[in-house]
Design a protein around this motif. Structure first.
Motif, PDB file in Angstrom:
ATOM      1  N   TYR A 228      51.513  72.917  55.296  1.00 10.72           N
ATOM      2  CA  TYR A 228      51.546  74.229  54.667  1.00 10.72           C
ATOM      3  C   TYR A 228      50.272  74.985  54.993  1.00 10.72           C
ATOM      4  O   TYR A 228      49.210  74.387  55.185  1.00 10.72           O
ATOM      5  CB  TYR A 228      51.707  74.093  53.160  1.00 10.72           C
ATOM      6  CG  TYR A 228      53.076  73.559  52.796  1.00 10.72           C
ATOM      7  CD1 TYR A 228      54.113  74.412  52.475  1.00 10.72           C
ATOM      8  CD2 TYR A 228      53.331  72.185  52.819  1.00 10.72           C
ATOM      9  CE1 TYR A 228      55.370  73.932  52.176  1.00 10.72           C
ATOM     10  CE2 TYR A 228      54.591  71.694  52.521  1.00 10.72           C
ATOM     11  CZ  TYR A 228      55.601  72.573  52.189  1.00 10.72           C
ATOM     12  OH  TYR A 228      56.847  72.084  51.908  1.00 10.72           O
ATOM     13  N   TYR A 229      50.416  76.297  55.072  1.00  7.61           N
ATOM     14  CA  TYR A 229      49.263  77.145  55.347  1.00  7.61           C
ATOM     15  C   TYR A 229      49.094  78.103  54.188  1.00  7.61           C
ATOM     16  O   TYR A 229      49.958  78.241  53.342  1.00  7.61           O
ATOM     17  CB  TYR A 229      49.485  77.934  56.639  1.00  7.61           C
ATOM     18  CG  TYR A 229      49.868  77.064  57.794  1.00  7.61           C
ATOM     19  CD1 TYR A 229      48.895  76.459  58.579  1.00  7.61           C
ATOM     20  CD2 TYR A 229      51.205  76.839  58.091  1.00  7.61           C
ATOM     21  CE1 TYR A 229      49.254  75.642  59.634  1.00  7.61           C
ATOM     22  CE2 TYR A 229      51.573  76.019  59.144  1.00  7.61           C
ATOM     23  CZ  TYR A 229      50.590  75.422  59.914  1.00  7.61           C
ATOM     24  OH  TYR A 229      50.939  74.619  60.953  1.00  7.61           O
ATOM     25  N   LYS A 230      47.964  78.764  54.230  1.00  7.29           N
ATOM     26  CA  LYS A 230      47.681  79.704  53.164  1.00  7.29           C
ATOM     27  C   LYS A 230      47.904  81.107  53.695  1.00  7.29           C
ATOM     28  O   LYS A 230      47.684  81.375  54.868  1.00  7.29           O
ATOM     29  CB  LYS A 230      46.211  79.520  52.784  1.00  7.29           C
ATOM     30  CG  LYS A 230      45.764  80.219  51.561  1.00  7.29           C
ATOM     31  CD  LYS A 230      44.296  79.910  51.355  1.00  7.29           C
ATOM     32  CE  LYS A 230      43.478  81.159  51.108  1.00  7.29           C
ATOM     33  NZ  LYS A 230      43.495  82.188  52.079  1.00  7.29           N
ATOM     34  N   LEU A 231      48.375  81.994  52.837  1.00  9.22           N
ATOM     35  CA  LEU A 231      48.506  83.392  53.254  1.00  9.22           C
ATOM     36  C   LEU A 231      47.124  84.011  53.342  1.00  9.22           C
ATOM     37  O   LEU A 231      46.228  83.628  52.595  1.00  9.22           O
ATOM     38  CB  LEU A 231      49.348  84.170  52.247  1.00  9.22           C
ATOM     39  CG  LEU A 231      50.845  83.881  52.253  1.00  9.22           C
ATOM     40  CD1 LEU A 231      51.505  84.614  51.097  1.00  9.22           C
ATOM     41  CD2 LEU A 231      51.466  84.301  53.565  1.00  9.22           C
ATOM     42  N   PRO A 232      46.939  84.965  54.245  1.00  8.76           N
ATOM     43  CA  PRO A 232      45.632  85.626  54.335  1.00  8.76           C
ATOM     44  C   PRO A 232      45.279  86.304  53.023  1.00  8.76           C
ATOM     45  O   PRO A 232      46.150  86.766  52.305  1.00  8.76           O
ATOM     46  CB  PRO A 232      45.849  86.680  55.427  1.00  8.76           C
ATOM     47  CG  PRO A 232      47.030  86.236  56.187  1.00  8.76           C
ATOM     48  CD  PRO A 232      47.884  85.462  55.225  1.00  8.76           C
ATOM     49  N   GLU A 233      43.976  86.317  52.712  1.00 13.15           N
ATOM     50  CA  GLU A 233      43.532  87.027  51.518  1.00 13.15           C
ATOM     51  C   GLU A 233      43.833  88.503  51.681  1.00 13.15           C
ATOM     52  O   GLU A 233      43.914  89.012  52.790  1.00 13.15           O
ATOM     53  CB  GLU A 233      42.018  86.826  51.325  1.00 13.15           C
ATOM     54  CG  GLU A 233      41.636  85.417  50.932  1.00 13.15           C
ATOM     55  CD  GLU A 233      42.203  84.997  49.585  1.00 13.15           C
ATOM     56  OE1 GLU A 233      42.299  85.847  48.692  1.00 13.15           O
ATOM     57  OE2 GLU A 233      42.557  83.810  49.445  1.00 13.15           O
TER      58      GLU A 233
ATOM     59  N   VAL B  96      41.830  90.814  53.961  1.00 15.15           N
ATOM     60  CA  VAL B  96      42.093  90.752  55.399  1.00 15.15           C
ATOM     61  C   VAL B  96      43.132  91.807  55.764  1.00 15.15           C
ATOM     62  O   VAL B  96      43.014  92.521  56.745  1.00 15.15           O
ATOM     63  CB  VAL B  96      42.602  89.354  55.805  1.00 15.15           C
ATOM     64  CG1 VAL B  96      42.891  89.291  57.292  1.00 15.15           C
ATOM     65  CG2 VAL B  96      41.570  88.305  55.421  1.00 15.15           C
TER      66      VAL B  96
END
Lengths: 185, 246
Positions: free
Chosen positions: B119-124, B127
């Motif tokens: 899993y990845y994180k969505l950009p803040e 950004v």
């Protein structure tokens, strides 16, 4: 204490500080960051930046952190570790991601190894129509149009995307498992 | 009684041929097409028997196999040069080629099973904001457009997945309530029409309740109704002898 200024900041930080900074940037970014961008920002050689990134990867792995840094085509991204996947699903009650059907996966592997390739050539290898499979792959962002062949009808050429590499844990196309060579002409 | 037999599903004629070859435990290079043809046709027969629609590709392959078989039975043409490609060798090459990618796809499957767990994180948000505020033009191609579109669609999808529940409000007017209302109207004016009664309510239940109320009142001899023709407005008049039965 000196104020940190871009350009001059690298000298005031030791390696651990810089790696911490990179980790922060990766976290905020979410998406993959190209090595070049990191190098430019830190005002250092791309090779040195890459070395630093690899070291950071090692640190994450050595400390067996829950997160890892993955490399895709000379970009770096923060990600969870696959071995924790099932716990993530359990904890959040999420459904398991649906895997690709055999037809779609076969099509994808032909594109991966033979890109750029037209639909007709894929169909010639598989011996069946592949329109549906190609549409599924395009929709999932695993392949993309990479151009047109200089032939009658100017057929579309397909190639894989960075998302393909990421989804299959590959750092680059060279990283694809070698094909089992059977009889060649 | 119906019975169902599960046939192995194949991705195509090449897949089926590979299966037959591996079942016969021979190498692709050593395959005798004539032998495999029998089994191939047998399989198609079974598909027909079980009412499975046979894709045209399977039939094309059957024709190719029969052609190869017939060629092997006929005496070879004298001038070999005319026949440049041997269809049997061509087919074997195609089989080997297909097998290569089929095996590769199995390896990809293993990788997929592992790496789909990442899993990845969505950009803040900052950004995104930065990208929004800076009006720098980026050079993009069709793929960037497609990706942007897919991103948007996935957000939409996300929103769509949030189940929204609208309460369905039931207007709680009963027939007896409505009768009272109509009586009140009829004390003011001796006559009114069905359409007038429904002027400020467009709800279906209002129409039904009003109609039921009128029927009820008519039965009790409280009103008289007149209508010029079918589907015309209904004129409602107070019964001349006042309310209630005579």
């Amino acid at each position: 204490m000196k104020t940190l200024l871009l350009g001059g900041l690298v000298e005031d930080m030791d390696e651990r500080d810089i790696m911490g900074l990179i980790e922060t940037l990766l976290f905020v970014s979410g998406d993959a960051i190209p090595t070049k961008r990191i190098a430019d920002f830190l005002d250092m050689d791309v090779r040195k930046a890459r070395k630093l990134m690899e070291k950071l990867i090692d640190v994450f792995n050595f400390e067996r952190r829950g997160l890892q840094i993955i490399r895709v085509n000379d970009s770096y991204q923060l990600a969870t570790r696959p071995e924790y996947g099932e716990y993530i699903e359990k904890f959040f009650g999420a459904d398991k991601k649906q895997s690709l059907s055999q037809a779609v996966l076969e099509t994808l592997s032909i594109i991966a190894y033979r890109q750029p390739i037209t639909r007709m050539d894929i169909e010639l290898i598989r011996g069946v129509k592949c329109e549906y499979a190609i549409n599924v792959l395009l929709e999932k962002g695993l392949i993309k149009e990479v151009g047109r062949m200089d032939a009658p009808g100017r057929p579309i050429l397909y190639g894989t995307t960075d998302l393909f590499l990421k989804s299959f844990g590959l750092t680059s196309l060279e990283d694809l498992p070698p094909l089992e060579e059977g009889i060649e002409e | 009684m119906d019975y169902h037999v599960k046939l192995d599903m194949f991705e195509g004629p090449l897949d089926l041929l590979l299966h037959l070859i591996s079942k016969a435990k021979i190498k692709i290079e050593d395959v005798s097409i004539t032998e495999i043809t029998e089994q191939y046709l047998e399989y198609l027969d079974r598909m027909k028997e079980f009412d499975v629609e046979i894709a045209s590709e399977f039939l094309v392959m059957a024709a190719t196999l029969l052609y190869i078989k017939s060629r092997s039975l006929l005496p070879k043409p004298k001038d070999e040069e005319q026949e440049e490609s041997d269809p049997e060798q061509d087919l074997i090459r195609r089989l080997a080629e297909y097998k290569k990618y089929k095996e590769a796809s199995e390896k990809l499957r293993q990788r997929e099973n592992i790496y789909s767990n990442i899993y990845y994180k969505l950009p803040e948000e900052l950004v995104d904001d930065k990208a929004k505020n800076s009006s720098t033009l980026i050079e993009g191609d069709v793929n960037d457009l497609v990706l942007a579109f897919l991103k948007l669609m996935s957000q939409r999808k996300f929103q769509k997945n949030e189940i929204s529940i609208y309460p369905i409000i039931r207007r709680s007017i009963t027939v007896s309530q409505r009768i009272r209302e109509i009586k009140k109207i009829l004390t003011k004016t001796s006559q009114c029409s069905f359409f007038q009664l429904l002027e400020d309510s467009c709800h279906r239940s209002d129409v039904v309740v009003t109609f039921l109320a009128l029927l009820e009142m008519l039965k009790d001899n409280q009103i008289r109704i007149y209508q010029q023709g079918q589907f015309e407005d209904i004129i409602i008049r107070r019964a001349s002898r006042g309310y209630g039965r005579t």
